[in-house]
Design a protein around this motif. Structure first.
Motif, PDB file in Angstrom:
ATOM      1  N   PHE A 239       0.830  -1.205   0.000  1.00 51.38           N
ATOM      2  CA  PHE A 239       0.000   0.000   0.000  1.00 51.38           C
ATOM      3  C   PHE A 239       0.869   1.260   0.000  1.00 51.38           C
ATOM      4  CE2 PHE A 239      -3.568  -2.484   2.307  1.00 51.38           C
ATOM      5  CZ  PHE A 239      -4.000  -2.983   1.090  1.00 51.38           C
ATOM      6  N   ILE A 240       1.944   1.252   0.790  1.00 49.09           N
ATOM      7  CA  ILE A 240       2.840   2.415   0.849  1.00 49.09           C
ATOM      8  C   ILE A 240       3.478   2.662  -0.521  1.00 49.09           C
ATOM      9  CG2 ILE A 240       5.015   3.265   1.819  1.00 49.09           C
ATOM     10  CD1 ILE A 240       4.281   1.806   4.421  1.00 49.09           C
ATOM     11  N   LEU A 241       3.939   1.600  -1.161  1.00 49.54           N
ATOM     12  CA  LEU A 241       4.556   1.732  -2.481  1.00 49.54           C
ATOM     13  C   LEU A 241       3.545   2.183  -3.531  1.00 49.54           C
ATOM     14  CD1 LEU A 241       6.772  -1.490  -2.474  1.00 49.54           C
ATOM     15  CD2 LEU A 241       7.594   0.873  -2.434  1.00 49.54           C
ATOM     16  N   THR A 242       2.323   1.663  -3.456  1.00 51.79           N
ATOM     17  CA  THR A 242       1.289   2.058  -4.417  1.00 51.79           C
ATOM     18  C   THR A 242       0.922   3.527  -4.240  1.00 51.79           C
ATOM     19  OG1 THR A 242       0.393  -0.191  -4.351  1.00 51.79           O
ATOM     20  CG2 THR A 242      -0.994   1.511  -5.319  1.00 51.79           C
ATOM     21  N   GLY A 243       0.810   3.971  -2.990  1.00 49.84           N
ATOM     22  CA  GLY A 243       0.532   5.386  -2.735  1.00 49.84           C
ATOM     23  C   GLY A 243       1.621   6.278  -3.285  1.00 49.84           C
ATOM     24  N   ALA A 244       2.886   5.855  -3.090  1.00 51.79           N
ATOM     25  CA  ALA A 244       4.004   6.642  -3.632  1.00 51.79           C
ATOM     26  C   ALA A 244       3.966   6.674  -5.149  1.00 51.79           C
ATOM     27  CB  ALA A 244       5.330   6.040  -3.150  1.00 51.79           C
ATOM     28  N   MET A 245       3.587   5.565  -5.769  1.00 53.31           N
ATOM     29  CA  MET A 245       3.522   5.501  -7.229  1.00 53.31           C
ATOM     30  C   MET A 245       2.457   6.441  -7.775  1.00 53.31           C
ATOM     31  SD  MET A 245       3.013   2.118  -9.629  1.00 53.31           S
ATOM     32  CE  MET A 245       1.397   1.751  -8.927  1.00 53.31           C
ATOM     33  N   ILE A 246       1.295   6.491  -7.120  1.00 54.44           N
ATOM     34  CA  ILE A 246       0.223   7.383  -7.568  1.00 54.44           C
ATOM     35  C   ILE A 246       0.640   8.842  -7.400  1.00 54.44           C
ATOM     36  CG2 ILE A 246      -2.130   8.163  -7.068  1.00 54.44           C
ATOM     37  CD1 ILE A 246      -2.765   5.258  -6.264  1.00 54.44           C
ATOM     38  N   GLY A 247       1.183   9.189  -6.236  1.00 49.90           N
ATOM     39  CA  GLY A 247       1.574  10.569  -5.984  1.00 49.90           C
ATOM     40  C   GLY A 247       2.722  11.037  -6.857  1.00 49.90           C
ATOM     41  N   ALA A 248       3.660  10.134  -7.184  1.00 48.52           N
ATOM     42  CA  ALA A 248       4.825  10.511  -7.988  1.00 48.52           C
ATOM     43  C   ALA A 248       4.459  10.896  -9.405  1.00 48.52           C
ATOM     44  CB  ALA A 248       5.843   9.369  -7.998  1.00 48.52           C
ATOM     45  N   ARG A 249       3.244  10.575  -9.848  1.00 49.43           N
ATOM     46  CA  ARG A 249       2.817  10.955 -11.194  1.00 49.43           C
ATOM     47  C   ARG A 249       2.679  12.469 -11.342  1.00 49.43           C
ATOM     48  NH1 ARG A 249      -1.523   6.019 -11.610  1.00 49.43           N
ATOM     49  NH2 ARG A 249      -0.278   4.628 -12.885  1.00 49.43           N
ATOM     50  N   PHE A 250       2.658  13.203 -10.218  1.00 53.48           N
ATOM     51  CA  PHE A 250       2.540  14.655 -10.288  1.00 53.48           C
ATOM     52  C   PHE A 250       3.894  15.343 -10.421  1.00 53.48           C
ATOM     53  CE2 PHE A 250      -1.631  13.674  -8.664  1.00 53.48           C
ATOM     54  CZ  PHE A 250      -2.437  14.656  -9.197  1.00 53.48           C
ATOM     55  N   VAL A 251       4.977  14.569 -10.433  1.00 52.05           N
ATOM     56  CA  VAL A 251       6.310  15.160 -10.589  1.00 52.05           C
ATOM     57  C   VAL A 251       6.420  15.798 -11.968  1.00 52.05           C
ATOM     58  CG1 VAL A 251       8.770  14.648 -10.774  1.00 52.05           C
ATOM     59  CG2 VAL A 251       7.406  13.568  -8.985  1.00 52.05           C
ATOM     60  N   GLY A 252       6.975  17.010 -12.017  1.00 51.93           N
ATOM     61  CA  GLY A 252       7.174  17.695 -13.287  1.00 51.93           C
ATOM     62  C   GLY A 252       6.017  18.557 -13.720  1.00 51.93           C
ATOM     63  N   ILE A 253       4.897  18.487 -13.007  1.00 52.44           N
ATOM     64  CA  ILE A 253       3.738  19.318 -13.336  1.00 52.44           C
ATOM     65  C   ILE A 253       3.823  20.595 -12.506  1.00 52.44           C
ATOM     66  CG2 ILE A 253       1.214  19.494 -13.256  1.00 52.44           C
ATOM     67  CD1 ILE A 253       1.092  16.481 -13.612  1.00 52.44           C
ATOM     68  N   THR A 254       3.912  21.744 -13.170  1.00 56.64           N
ATOM     69  CA  THR A 254       4.009  23.007 -12.451  1.00 56.64           C
ATOM     70  C   THR A 254       2.657  23.394 -11.866  1.00 56.64           C
ATOM     71  OG1 THR A 254       3.486  24.374 -14.387  1.00 56.64           O
ATOM     72  CG2 THR A 254       5.790  23.742 -14.072  1.00 56.64           C
ATOM     73  N   ARG A 255       2.696  24.301 -10.892  1.00 55.03           N
ATOM     74  CA  ARG A 255       1.441  24.747 -10.274  1.00 55.03           C
ATOM     75  C   ARG A 255       0.542  25.441 -11.294  1.00 55.03           C
ATOM     76  NH1 ARG A 255       3.553  27.309  -4.489  1.00 55.03           N
ATOM     77  NH2 ARG A 255       4.743  25.458  -3.803  1.00 55.03           N
ATOM     78  N   GLN A 256       1.174  26.207 -12.206  1.00 57.10           N
ATOM     79  CA  GLN A 256       0.385  26.916 -13.214  1.00 57.10           C
ATOM     80  C   GLN A 256      -0.332  25.915 -14.121  1.00 57.10           C
ATOM     81  OE1 GLN A 256       3.542  27.563 -12.458  1.00 57.10           O
ATOM     82  NE2 GLN A 256       3.378  29.587 -11.493  1.00 57.10           N
ATOM     83  N   GLU A 257       0.394  24.893 -14.547  1.00 58.09           N
ATOM     84  CA  GLU A 257      -0.220  23.866 -15.390  1.00 58.09           C
ATOM     85  C   GLU A 257      -1.318  23.128 -14.637  1.00 58.09           C
ATOM     86  OE1 GLU A 257       3.203  22.285 -18.438  1.00 58.09           O
ATOM     87  OE2 GLU A 257       3.369  21.712 -16.337  1.00 58.09           O
ATOM     88  N   PHE A 258      -1.057  22.851 -13.378  1.00 62.67           N
ATOM     89  CA  PHE A 258      -2.042  22.129 -12.582  1.00 62.67           C
ATOM     90  C   PHE A 258      -3.317  22.950 -12.419  1.00 62.67           C
ATOM     91  CE2 PHE A 258      -4.021  21.137  -8.504  1.00 62.67           C
ATOM     92  CZ  PHE A 258      -4.205  19.772  -8.624  1.00 62.67           C
ATOM     93  N   MET A 259      -3.166  24.215 -12.071  1.00 62.76           N
ATOM     94  CA  MET A 259      -4.348  25.060 -11.843  1.00 62.76           C
ATOM     95  C   MET A 259      -5.131  25.274 -13.127  1.00 62.76           C
ATOM     96  SD  MET A 259      -4.376  25.401  -8.675  1.00 62.76           S
ATOM     97  CE  MET A 259      -5.834  26.468  -8.661  1.00 62.76           C
ATOM     98  N   ALA A 260      -4.409  25.323 -14.270  1.00 64.74           N
ATOM     99  CA  ALA A 260      -5.087  25.550 -15.544  1.00 64.74           C
ATOM    100  C   ALA A 260      -6.004  24.390 -15.903  1.00 64.74           C
ATOM    101  CB  ALA A 260      -4.055  25.758 -16.657  1.00 64.74           C
ATOM    102  N   ALA A 261      -5.628  23.182 -15.512  1.00 66.12           N
ATOM    103  CA  ALA A 261      -6.419  22.016 -15.874  1.00 66.12           C
ATOM    104  C   ALA A 261      -7.179  21.410 -14.701  1.00 66.12           C
ATOM    105  CB  ALA A 261      -5.513  20.939 -16.476  1.00 66.12           C
ATOM    106  N   ALA A 262      -6.889  21.883 -13.478  1.00 60.82           N
ATOM    107  CA  ALA A 262      -7.446  21.244 -12.288  1.00 60.82           C
ATOM    108  C   ALA A 262      -8.960  21.377 -12.211  1.00 60.82           C
ATOM    109  CB  ALA A 262      -6.803  21.822 -11.034  1.00 60.82           C
ATOM    110  N   LYS A 263      -9.481  22.575 -12.502  1.00 59.45           N
ATOM    111  CA  LYS A 263     -10.928  22.781 -12.363  1.00 59.45           C
ATOM    112  C   LYS A 263     -11.696  21.845 -13.281  1.00 59.45           C
ATOM    113  CE  LYS A 263     -12.350  26.925 -11.706  1.00 59.45           C
ATOM    114  NZ  LYS A 263     -12.736  28.359 -11.908  1.00 59.45           N
TER     115      LYS A 263
END
Length: 355
Positions: A239-263
């Protein structure tokens, strides 16, 4: 194979420590699947805050094998006798996919002004590697697509345990095991899982390592080669490794890019959750299964994430895995078909403007 650099090793340890800390806190708070949900959320926040997090490819493969082994070891003994009731939920799955793609794709296009390629590739509930492969050929904006898709995976991983806690939904308690696999059994089972997973990947079966590992573990269990459960520490580590794998997918995404597509991503995910929930309510009136188990089978989350949640919540992983395999097969045909339609409409619009 070159040895990992000390810096990369320290970053990996930091990533796992963040996931374990988040998972531990969520577990102490009594949240279902706390080790998975808390770990995924903690690593996601860390990645978005600029903290260096990483999960190397070789460790992802280990995660896939562990998830497949855990799912196979968790298969209910009476799974095969319940297959007769699956056609109802599989029919609901097909209808659900059409509704999700049509409504969320339309919403992202009309409300948020995304081009058709970006909107509809973002709306497909799953098969992320296939979707991104098509996006790489020039269909849609790949950065916006991956943000919306990853938001979907993360929010579904968080939403299911919260729903199981606060909503009046019946679900099975996780059975308390009295016997666990020995180290020798674990090694032999892992070797079988890796072998079948490698064969599945060579055959280009979607999510081949996870499905291959589960197929091997399930066949061994139903064949009477073992009846013991996975050791609890190993399940928690998975479970710990799976959680890290899911969260690590956000690496390289800037806050501006995230906010632009988040809504748009959040609204699309909310629409998807609503459609899945309504469809599950209908199926639950016709089949004798826990609501949460049906929901996980129909949910458009990643197979590894939904499978891990199924283990944590005590559901029949065979049911969940079978529906996710069918969903991936349906998407394998649906995605190219929709892309062909989008290309045809683009050429038609271009001709009209030219005339």
């Amino acid at each position: 194979m070159p040895l990992p650099q000390p810096k990369n090793f320290l970053v990996l340890l930091l990533t796992l420590a963040i996931s374990a800390t988040g998972g531990g806190i969520a577990s102490l708070l009594g949240l279902p699947a706390g080790w998975l949900m808390g770990g995924a959320l903690a690593v996601t926040v860390a990645a978005m805050a600029g903290v260096p997090v990483v999960l190397p490819d070789w460790l992802r493969t280990v995660v896939f094998v562990l998830i497949g082994m855990s799912m196979g070891a968790s298969v209910a003994p009476d799974s095969l006798s319940l297959i007769a009731s699956w056609p109802i939920s599989l029919a609901a799955l097909a209808v659900e996919l059409v509704i999700i793609v049509a409504t969320t794709g339309w919403m992202l296009s009309r409300v948020f002004g995304l081009d058709a390629g970006t909107a509809y590739l973002s709306s497909f509930p799953g098969h992320l590697s296939f979707v991104m492969g098509i996006a790489a050929t020039g269909v849609g904006n790949s950065r916006q697509i991956v943000i919306i898709q990853v938001i979907r995976i993360l929010m579904l991983t968080i939403a299911v345990p919260i729903g199981a806690t606060f909503l009046p939904i019946d679900h099975f308690e996780v059975a308390t095991a009295s016997a666990f696999l020995s180290p020798l059994q674990l090694i032999l089972l892992a070797l079988g899982c890796v072998t079948v997973g490698w064969i599945f990947e060579r055959l280009r079966i979607p999510a081949g390592m996870v499905l291959g590992a589960m197929a091997a573990a399930t066949a061994a269990k139903l064949g009477g080669l073992y009846s013991e459960a996975m050791p609890t520490p190993l399940v928690i580590l998975t479970f710990i490794l799976t959680g890290a794998m899911i969260g690590a997918r956000f690496v390289g995404i800037t806050r501006q890019e995230f906010m632009a597509a988040a809504k748009g991503g959040l609204i699309a995910t909310a629409m998807t959750v609503g459609i899945v929930t309504l469809m599950t309510l209908g199926v639950a009136q016709l089949v004798d299964m826990p609501f949460g188990q049906i929901w996980l089978g129909l949910s458009p989350g990643a197979l590894e994430g939904m499978g891990a949640l199924g283990i944590a919540l005590g559901y029949d992983t065979a049911f969940i895995a079978a529906h996710h395999v069918i969903r991936l097969l349906m998407l394998s045909f649906a995605i190219p078909a929709v892309v062909v339609i989008i290309r045809w409409q683009e050429r038609r619009s271009a001709q009209q403007r030219h005339n």
